[in-house]
Design a protein around this motif. Structure first.
Motif, PDB file in Angstrom:
ATOM      1  N   ILE A   1       0.920  -1.158  -0.033  1.00  0.00           N
ATOM      2  CA  ILE A   1       0.142   0.000   0.047  1.00  0.00           C
ATOM      3  C   ILE A   1       0.709   1.381   0.140  1.00  0.00           C
ATOM      4  CG2 ILE A   1      -1.882  -1.246   1.384  1.00  0.00           C
ATOM      5  CD1 ILE A   1      -1.008   0.359   3.647  1.00  0.00           C
ATOM      6  N   GLY A   2       2.229   1.260   0.427  1.00  0.00           N
ATOM      7  CA  GLY A   2       2.990   2.286   0.274  1.00  0.00           C
ATOM      8  C   GLY A   2       3.079   3.079  -0.991  1.00  0.00           C
ATOM      9  N   PRO A   3       3.337   2.510  -2.006  1.00  0.00           N
ATOM     10  CA  PRO A   3       3.269   2.816  -3.620  1.00  0.00           C
ATOM     11  C   PRO A   3       2.226   3.621  -3.684  1.00  0.00           C
ATOM     12  CG  PRO A   3       4.520   0.642  -3.349  1.00  0.00           C
ATOM     13  CD  PRO A   3       3.775   0.910  -2.133  1.00  0.00           C
ATOM     14  N   LEU A   4       0.843   2.917  -3.380  1.00  0.00           N
ATOM     15  CA  LEU A   4      -0.396   3.299  -3.614  1.00  0.00           C
ATOM     16  C   LEU A   4      -0.743   4.647  -2.937  1.00  0.00           C
ATOM     17  CD1 LEU A   4      -2.416  -0.050  -3.448  1.00  0.00           C
ATOM     18  CD2 LEU A   4      -1.540   1.271  -5.634  1.00  0.00           C
ATOM     19  N   LEU A   5      -0.379   4.657  -1.866  1.00  0.00           N
ATOM     20  CA  LEU A   5      -0.443   5.959  -0.866  1.00  0.00           C
ATOM     21  C   LEU A   5       0.646   7.159  -1.219  1.00  0.00           C
ATOM     22  CD1 LEU A   5      -0.998   4.471   2.600  1.00  0.00           C
ATOM     23  CD2 LEU A   5      -2.888   5.303   1.300  1.00  0.00           C
ATOM     24  N   LEU A   6       1.670   6.705  -1.787  1.00  0.00           N
ATOM     25  CA  LEU A   6       2.787   7.929  -2.347  1.00  0.00           C
ATOM     26  C   LEU A   6       3.024   7.607  -3.608  1.00  0.00           C
ATOM     27  CD1 LEU A   6       5.006   7.253   1.036  1.00  0.00           C
ATOM     28  CD2 LEU A   6       3.604   9.222   0.671  1.00  0.00           C
ATOM     29  N   PRO A   7       2.066   7.950  -4.596  1.00  0.00           N
ATOM     30  CA  PRO A   7       2.330   7.661  -5.919  1.00  0.00           C
ATOM     31  C   PRO A   7       3.450   8.570  -6.367  1.00  0.00           C
ATOM     32  CG  PRO A   7       0.197   8.853  -5.656  1.00  0.00           C
ATOM     33  CD  PRO A   7       0.660   8.507  -4.263  1.00  0.00           C
ATOM     34  N   GLU A   8       3.716   9.707  -5.937  1.00  0.00           N
ATOM     35  CA  GLU A   8       4.502  10.608  -6.513  1.00  0.00           C
ATOM     36  C   GLU A   8       5.906  10.619  -6.154  1.00  0.00           C
ATOM     37  OE1 GLU A   8       2.785  12.779  -2.894  1.00  0.00           O
ATOM     38  OE2 GLU A   8       2.292  11.189  -4.053  1.00  0.00           O
ATOM     39  N   TYR A   9       6.092   9.545  -5.129  1.00  0.00           N
ATOM     40  CA  TYR A   9       7.464   9.257  -4.602  1.00  0.00           C
ATOM     41  C   TYR A   9       8.113   8.244  -5.351  1.00  0.00           C
ATOM     42  CZ  TYR A   9       6.923  12.163  -0.401  1.00  0.00           C
ATOM     43  OH  TYR A   9       6.680  13.152   0.663  1.00  0.00           O
ATOM     44  N   PRO A  10       9.510   8.553  -5.889  1.00  0.00           N
ATOM     45  CA  PRO A  10      10.227   7.466  -6.604  1.00  0.00           C
ATOM     46  C   PRO A  10      10.150   6.139  -5.761  1.00  0.00           C
ATOM     47  CG  PRO A  10      11.221   9.616  -6.676  1.00  0.00           C
ATOM     48  CD  PRO A  10      10.361   9.811  -5.650  1.00  0.00           C
TER      49      PRO A  10
ATOM     50  N   ALA B   1       7.621  -1.771  -5.460  1.00  0.00           N
ATOM     51  CA  ALA B   1       7.304  -0.505  -5.581  1.00  0.00           C
ATOM     52  C   ALA B   1       7.138   0.124  -6.906  1.00  0.00           C
ATOM     53  CB  ALA B   1       8.131   0.517  -4.650  1.00  0.00           C
ATOM     54  N   ALA B   2       8.127   0.033  -7.869  1.00  0.00           N
ATOM     55  CA  ALA B   2       8.087   0.736  -9.040  1.00  0.00           C
ATOM     56  C   ALA B   2       6.989  -0.138  -9.885  1.00  0.00           C
ATOM     57  CB  ALA B   2       9.369   0.472  -9.738  1.00  0.00           C
ATOM     58  N   ALA B   3       6.762  -1.431  -9.661  1.00  0.00           N
ATOM     59  CA  ALA B   3       5.843  -2.217 -10.503  1.00  0.00           C
ATOM     60  C   ALA B   3       4.560  -1.747  -9.912  1.00  0.00           C
ATOM     61  CB  ALA B   3       6.001  -3.778 -10.069  1.00  0.00           C
ATOM     62  N   ILE B   4       4.359  -1.518  -8.755  1.00  0.00           N
ATOM     63  CA  ILE B   4       2.895  -1.172  -8.199  1.00  0.00           C
ATOM     64  C   ILE B   4       2.407   0.257  -8.917  1.00  0.00           C
ATOM     65  CG2 ILE B   4       1.376  -0.620  -6.345  1.00  0.00           C
ATOM     66  CD1 ILE B   4       3.062  -2.974  -4.780  1.00  0.00           C
ATOM     67  N   GLN B   5       3.367   0.971  -8.911  1.00  0.00           N
ATOM     68  CA  GLN B   5       3.198   2.253  -9.313  1.00  0.00           C
ATOM     69  C   GLN B   5       2.922   2.141 -10.922  1.00  0.00           C
ATOM     70  OE1 GLN B   5       6.699   4.565  -8.136  1.00  0.00           O
ATOM     71  NE2 GLN B   5       5.606   5.344  -6.300  1.00  0.00           N
ATOM     72  N   ARG B   6       3.365   1.548 -11.693  1.00  0.00           N
ATOM     73  CA  ARG B   6       3.323   1.373 -12.994  1.00  0.00           C
ATOM     74  C   ARG B   6       2.039   0.473 -13.578  1.00  0.00           C
ATOM     75  NH1 ARG B   6       8.477   2.457 -12.344  1.00  0.00           N
ATOM     76  NH2 ARG B   6       9.632   3.757 -13.556  1.00  0.00           N
ATOM     77  N   ALA B   7       1.913  -0.658 -12.620  1.00  0.00           N
ATOM     78  CA  ALA B   7       0.743  -1.574 -13.027  1.00  0.00           C
ATOM     79  C   ALA B   7      -0.376  -1.547 -12.209  1.00  0.00           C
ATOM     80  CB  ALA B   7       1.404  -2.799 -13.283  1.00  0.00           C
TER      81      ALA B   7
ATOM     82  N   ALA C   1      -2.005  -2.458  -8.383  1.00  0.00           N
ATOM     83  CA  ALA C   1      -1.621  -3.392  -7.274  1.00  0.00           C
ATOM     84  C   ALA C   1      -1.921  -4.626  -7.777  1.00  0.00           C
ATOM     85  CB  ALA C   1      -2.020  -2.933  -6.048  1.00  0.00           C
ATOM     86  N   PRO C   2      -3.006  -5.105  -8.205  1.00  0.00           N
ATOM     87  CA  PRO C   2      -3.545  -6.372  -8.396  1.00  0.00           C
ATOM     88  C   PRO C   2      -2.608  -7.287  -9.233  1.00  0.00           C
ATOM     89  CG  PRO C   2      -5.313  -4.991  -8.774  1.00  0.00           C
ATOM     90  CD  PRO C   2      -4.225  -4.074  -8.687  1.00  0.00           C
ATOM     91  N   LEU C   3      -2.018  -6.979 -10.381  1.00  0.00           N
ATOM     92  CA  LEU C   3      -0.987  -7.837 -10.914  1.00  0.00           C
ATOM     93  C   LEU C   3       0.064  -8.126 -10.468  1.00  0.00           C
ATOM     94  CD1 LEU C   3      -0.694  -9.619 -13.510  1.00  0.00           C
ATOM     95  CD2 LEU C   3       0.384  -7.413 -14.722  1.00  0.00           C
ATOM     96  N   PRO C   4       1.014  -7.348  -9.876  1.00  0.00           N
ATOM     97  CA  PRO C   4       2.169  -7.582  -9.003  1.00  0.00           C
ATOM     98  C   PRO C   4       1.967  -8.339  -7.979  1.00  0.00           C
ATOM     99  CG  PRO C   4       2.144  -5.249  -9.706  1.00  0.00           C
ATOM    100  CD  PRO C   4       0.708  -5.776 -10.118  1.00  0.00           C
ATOM    101  N   THR C   5       0.785  -8.190  -7.180  1.00  0.00           N
ATOM    102  CA  THR C   5       0.310  -8.864  -6.001  1.00  0.00           C
ATOM    103  C   THR C   5       0.009 -10.279  -6.493  1.00  0.00           C
ATOM    104  OG1 THR C   5      -0.656  -6.998  -4.898  1.00  0.00           O
ATOM    105  CG2 THR C   5      -1.061  -9.200  -3.967  1.00  0.00           C
ATOM    106  N   MET C   6      -0.543 -10.451  -7.469  1.00  0.00           N
ATOM    107  CA  MET C   6      -0.830 -11.949  -8.003  1.00  0.00           C
ATOM    108  C   MET C   6       0.333 -12.626  -8.695  1.00  0.00           C
ATOM    109  SD  MET C   6      -3.907 -12.824  -7.696  1.00  0.00           S
ATOM    110  CE  MET C   6      -4.274 -14.082  -8.795  1.00  0.00           C
ATOM    111  N   LEU C   7       1.392 -11.748  -9.088  1.00  0.00           N
ATOM    112  CA  LEU C   7       2.684 -12.452  -9.575  1.00  0.00           C
ATOM    113  C   LEU C   7       3.411 -12.723  -8.249  1.00  0.00           C
ATOM    114  CD1 LEU C   7       3.606 -10.228 -12.590  1.00  0.00           C
ATOM    115  CD2 LEU C   7       2.885 -12.484 -12.833  1.00  0.00           C
TER     116      LEU C   7
ATOM    117  N   ALA D   1      -2.232  -8.411   0.956  1.00  0.00           N
ATOM    118  CA  ALA D   1      -2.154  -7.400   0.324  1.00  0.00           C
ATOM    119  C   ALA D   1      -3.147  -6.969  -1.003  1.00  0.00           C
ATOM    120  CB  ALA D   1      -0.731  -7.467  -0.770  1.00  0.00           C
ATOM    121  N   LEU D   2      -3.996  -7.928  -1.596  1.00  0.00           N
ATOM    122  CA  LEU D   2      -5.239  -7.939  -2.350  1.00  0.00           C
ATOM    123  C   LEU D   2      -6.161  -7.090  -1.558  1.00  0.00           C
ATOM    124  CD1 LEU D   2      -5.190 -10.910  -4.471  1.00  0.00           C
ATOM    125  CD2 LEU D   2      -4.703  -8.963  -5.331  1.00  0.00           C
TER     126      LEU D   2
END
Length: 319
Positions: free
Chosen positions: A20-29, A83-89, A91-97, A277-278
């Motif tokens: 959830i960190g990358p979702l709450l901070l989408p503007e942070y690298p 974190a980069a994967a969640i920001q780009r794709a 949460a669901p797909l990276p979580t499932m992978l 995570a899901l």
């Protein structure tokens, strides 16, 4: 077995927070979130090291080198990619992978730990692999449909996120195997002290990464407000929370589980992280998942449950 499974459940609930960190901070690298999280983890480990000072003094140079390797790959590199994967794709797909880890770890352990833990029959493991593949495909289909209906979406960004998630999967297939090797080879050692040791060696790595990132952004005339970004209070609070609960407490509980359970079984129980995570991701979205996503999650669970029911066979018995 029961206590080990409960420890794995708690570890999964804690580790689910990192999604959830990358979702709450989408503007942070992503790199800043990774070094920030593990800088917090290292700082939290400092006072805890005083409590475990006697155990930590027992660690040899080779043990500290192993902790450094585990931290570099299983902590910093893993979370940068995730974190980069969640920001780009999303949460669901990276979580499932990441959810495929239980079976990937079992397959890897089947090759390298058969003498210690027994061997899983491949033909009995195959149905679980098929169920998990179908589950990932279902969730991927839902996310691709959402992309097609979003005119601002970037398919290449989504594919890049999927690729980064695969790198994260590789990192976290390697980490629990190596971590379990150390714990099983040192049954008299404290899992808490081993978690603290990993936090201690992560601290200089994260600090160096933070300074390097700051230098790169400065040279590149980045408009990002360093050192703590545009929302410093949220960033610091979230990094401390994830550092304490996900990094230290999660690692502690996982070490307790790894010391009690065969590596094959412990690897399966990482599914708790995926489910947590899901659940957190859809709570943040404020809506229920699509029926096909629910079907994909169900297939993933079924595949992991199937794999857990496959009992390892001693090599002597299968020869």
């Amino acid at each position: 077995m029961l206590i080990g499974t409960l420890y794995a459940l708690i570890a999964g609930l804690m580790w689910g927070l990192v999604f959830i960190g990358p979702l709450l901070l989408p503007e942070y690298p992503a790199a800043l979130q990774s070094v920030g999280r593990y800088l917090a983890f290292g700082l939290i480990a400092l006072p805890l090291a005083w409590l475990d000072r006697a155990e930590l003094r027992r660690l040899r140079r080779a043990d500290w080198i192993e902790a450094l390797k585990l931290s570099a790959v299983g902590n910093l590199l893993y979370y940068v990619c995730l974190a980069a994967a969640i920001q780009r794709a999303g949460a669901p797909l990276p979580t499932m992978l990441i959810g495929t880890l239980p079976v990937l770890i079992a397959i890897s352990a089947n090759r390298r730990n058969a003498g210690r833990d027994g061997r899983l029959p491949w033909r009995r493991l195959a149905p679980s692999l098929l169920l998990i593949a179908l589950g990932v495909a279902c969730v991927n289909q839902v996310e691709l449909q959402a992309l097609r209906h979003d005119p601002a979406a970037d398919p290449w960004r989504y594919l890049g996120g999927a690729a980064l998630a695969l790198v994260a999967v590789v990192c976290w297939t390697w980490y629990p195997l190596r971590n379990a090797d150390w714990l099983r080879d040192h049954p008299g050692r404290s899992p808490r002290a081993w978690a603290t040791a990993q936090g201690l060696v992560t601290l200089p790595l994260a600090l160096a990464g933070y300074l390097l990132l700051w230098l790169i952004m400065h040279i590149g005339n980045s408009s990002f407000a360093l050192p703590f970004g545009p929302r410093p209070g949220v960033f610091i609070g979230l990094m401390l929370a994830i550092g304490l609960f996900a990094s230290w407490l999660g690692t502690l509980c996982w070490n307790q589980a790894s010391q009690r359970l065969p590596t094959l079984l412990a690897g399966q129980l990482i599914v708790f992280e995926t489910l947590a995570a899901l659940g957190y991701a859809f709570l943040l979205r404020g809506r229920l998942p699509e029926p096909l996503t629910v079907a994909g999650i169900a297939l993933l669970i079924a595949g992991v449950v199937w794999a857990v029911r496959v009992k390892p066979e001693p090599i002597a018995a299968s020869a």
